[in-house]
Design a protein around this motif. Structure first.
Motif, PDB file in Angstrom:
ATOM      1  N   SER A  43      -2.165  -6.528  -9.903  1.00  0.00           N
ATOM      2  CA  SER A  43      -2.698  -5.826  -8.730  1.00  0.00           C
ATOM      3  C   SER A  43      -2.503  -4.321  -8.848  1.00  0.00           C
ATOM      4  O   SER A  43      -3.434  -3.542  -8.602  1.00  0.00           O
ATOM      5  CB  SER A  43      -2.048  -6.338  -7.447  1.00  0.00           C
ATOM      6  OG  SER A  43      -2.382  -7.693  -7.253  1.00  0.00           O
ATOM      7  N   THR A  44      -1.303  -3.897  -9.218  1.00  0.00           N
ATOM      8  CA  THR A  44      -1.018  -2.461  -9.327  1.00  0.00           C
ATOM      9  C   THR A  44      -1.810  -1.843 -10.473  1.00  0.00           C
ATOM     10  O   THR A  44      -2.418  -0.778 -10.312  1.00  0.00           O
ATOM     11  CB  THR A  44       0.491  -2.221  -9.526  1.00  0.00           C
ATOM     12  OG1 THR A  44       1.184  -2.857  -8.454  1.00  0.00           O
ATOM     13  CG2 THR A  44       0.822  -0.751  -9.540  1.00  0.00           C
ATOM     14  N   LEU A  81      -5.483  -1.504  -9.458  1.00  0.00           N
ATOM     15  CA  LEU A  81      -5.728  -0.385  -8.541  1.00  0.00           C
ATOM     16  C   LEU A  81      -5.703   0.944  -9.297  1.00  0.00           C
ATOM     17  O   LEU A  81      -6.616   1.763  -9.171  1.00  0.00           O
ATOM     18  CB  LEU A  81      -4.661  -0.398  -7.444  1.00  0.00           C
ATOM     19  CG  LEU A  81      -4.944   0.425  -6.206  1.00  0.00           C
ATOM     20  CD1 LEU A  81      -6.246  -0.024  -5.553  1.00  0.00           C
ATOM     21  CD2 LEU A  81      -3.788   0.292  -5.234  1.00  0.00           C
ATOM     22  N   SER A 107      -8.649   1.303 -11.621  1.00  0.00           N
ATOM     23  CA  SER A 107      -9.909   1.555 -10.904  1.00  0.00           C
ATOM     24  C   SER A 107     -10.067   3.047 -10.605  1.00  0.00           C
ATOM     25  O   SER A 107     -11.164   3.586 -10.685  1.00  0.00           O
ATOM     26  CB  SER A 107      -9.974   0.735  -9.611  1.00  0.00           C
ATOM     27  OG  SER A 107      -9.162   1.287  -8.599  1.00  0.00           O
ATOM     28  N   TYR A 108      -8.961   3.725 -10.284  1.00  0.00           N
ATOM     29  CA  TYR A 108      -9.024   5.174 -10.072  1.00  0.00           C
ATOM     30  C   TYR A 108      -9.367   5.884 -11.381  1.00  0.00           C
ATOM     31  O   TYR A 108     -10.205   6.774 -11.420  1.00  0.00           O
ATOM     32  CB  TYR A 108      -7.682   5.715  -9.548  1.00  0.00           C
ATOM     33  CG  TYR A 108      -7.418   5.379  -8.104  1.00  0.00           C
ATOM     34  CD1 TYR A 108      -8.250   5.855  -7.086  1.00  0.00           C
ATOM     35  CD2 TYR A 108      -6.336   4.593  -7.747  1.00  0.00           C
ATOM     36  CE1 TYR A 108      -8.011   5.546  -5.763  1.00  0.00           C
ATOM     37  CE2 TYR A 108      -6.084   4.279  -6.417  1.00  0.00           C
ATOM     38  CZ  TYR A 108      -6.924   4.756  -5.426  1.00  0.00           C
ATOM     39  OH  TYR A 108      -6.678   4.448  -4.117  1.00  0.00           O
ATOM     40  N   VAL A 125     -12.346  -2.049  -7.265  1.00  0.00           N
ATOM     41  CA  VAL A 125     -11.402  -3.087  -7.674  1.00  0.00           C
ATOM     42  C   VAL A 125     -11.518  -4.271  -6.723  1.00  0.00           C
ATOM     43  O   VAL A 125     -11.691  -4.099  -5.515  1.00  0.00           O
ATOM     44  CB  VAL A 125      -9.951  -2.544  -7.736  1.00  0.00           C
ATOM     45  CG1 VAL A 125      -9.441  -2.132  -6.370  1.00  0.00           C
ATOM     46  CG2 VAL A 125      -9.011  -3.552  -8.363  1.00  0.00           C
ATOM     47  N   ASP A 145      -9.546  -7.998  -5.907  1.00  0.00           N
ATOM     48  CA  ASP A 145      -8.396  -8.860  -6.142  1.00  0.00           C
ATOM     49  C   ASP A 145      -8.800 -10.256  -5.654  1.00  0.00           C
ATOM     50  O   ASP A 145      -9.094 -10.433  -4.471  1.00  0.00           O
ATOM     51  CB  ASP A 145      -7.193  -8.322  -5.364  1.00  0.00           C
ATOM     52  CG  ASP A 145      -5.918  -9.089  -5.623  1.00  0.00           C
ATOM     53  OD1 ASP A 145      -5.931 -10.331  -5.485  1.00  0.00           O
ATOM     54  OD2 ASP A 145      -4.907  -8.446  -5.941  1.00  0.00           O
TER      55      ASP A 145
END
Length: 167
Positions: free
Chosen positions: A15-16, A19, A22-23, A29, A31
């Motif tokens: 997850s981290t 994220l 994606s930046y 993004v 999930d």
């Protein structure tokens, strides 16, 4: 480049990393766990306790099928058990480039030992459960992946840079 899909055991950083990646890549993004919670209007823990794991695994497959019909330019972070189904592994390969974030059992335990939201880790001997589940899942993760990145001892910047180089 298309979709980049992150798979791996719970607590490996999907997850981290999703994220932050994606930046970096300027992609949206998604999930899969959050998508399922939104569709079901309840938490994964609730789904597990009310309808069981088999029901939840079916929801994961439905989620992948929906993602195949949407944009092909995003980061997709998956639940840890999603690649266990053969059908899901095939769908993952259709969706895009699959990156397996591989962590050691000790790393996972350290990250999750105070997390009560993981239904599969509740009860006695969570370290043994982690080791056992990881051993059961390893071959499926490898089969589902195009790229394997070992995350132990690396910060998110190192992991993301490695993914960028390999995709």
């Amino acid at each position: 480049m298309g979709n980049v899909i992150l798979i791996g055991f719970m607590g490996c950083g999907k997850s981290t990393v999703g994220l932050k990646l994606s930046y970096r890549l300027r992609k949206s993004v998604t999930d899969t766990d959050k998508e399922i919670e939104k569709a079901e209007q309840r938490s994964i823990s609730d789904i597990f306790s009310t309808d069981g794991e088999a029901y939840f695994r079916e929801k994961e497959t439905e989620c992948l099928r929906k993602l195949l019909k949407t944009s092909g330019n995003q980061i997709i972070s998956t639940g840890g058990g999603l690649p266990m189904r053969e059908e899901n592994r095939k769908l993952l390969h259709q969706l895009g480039q699959v990156v397996y974030l591989r962590a050691k059992a000790e790393t996972v335990y350290e990250r999750l030992k105070y997390d009560t939201s993981r239904p599969l880790l509740q009860g006695e001997h969570p370290q043994e459960k982690i080791r056992s589940l990881m051993a059961q899942r390893e071959q499926n993760y490898v089969e589902a992946s195009d790229i394997i990145i070992d995350v132990d001892g690396k910060d998110f910047e190192q992991i993301i840079s490695e993914i960028e180089k390999l995709i």
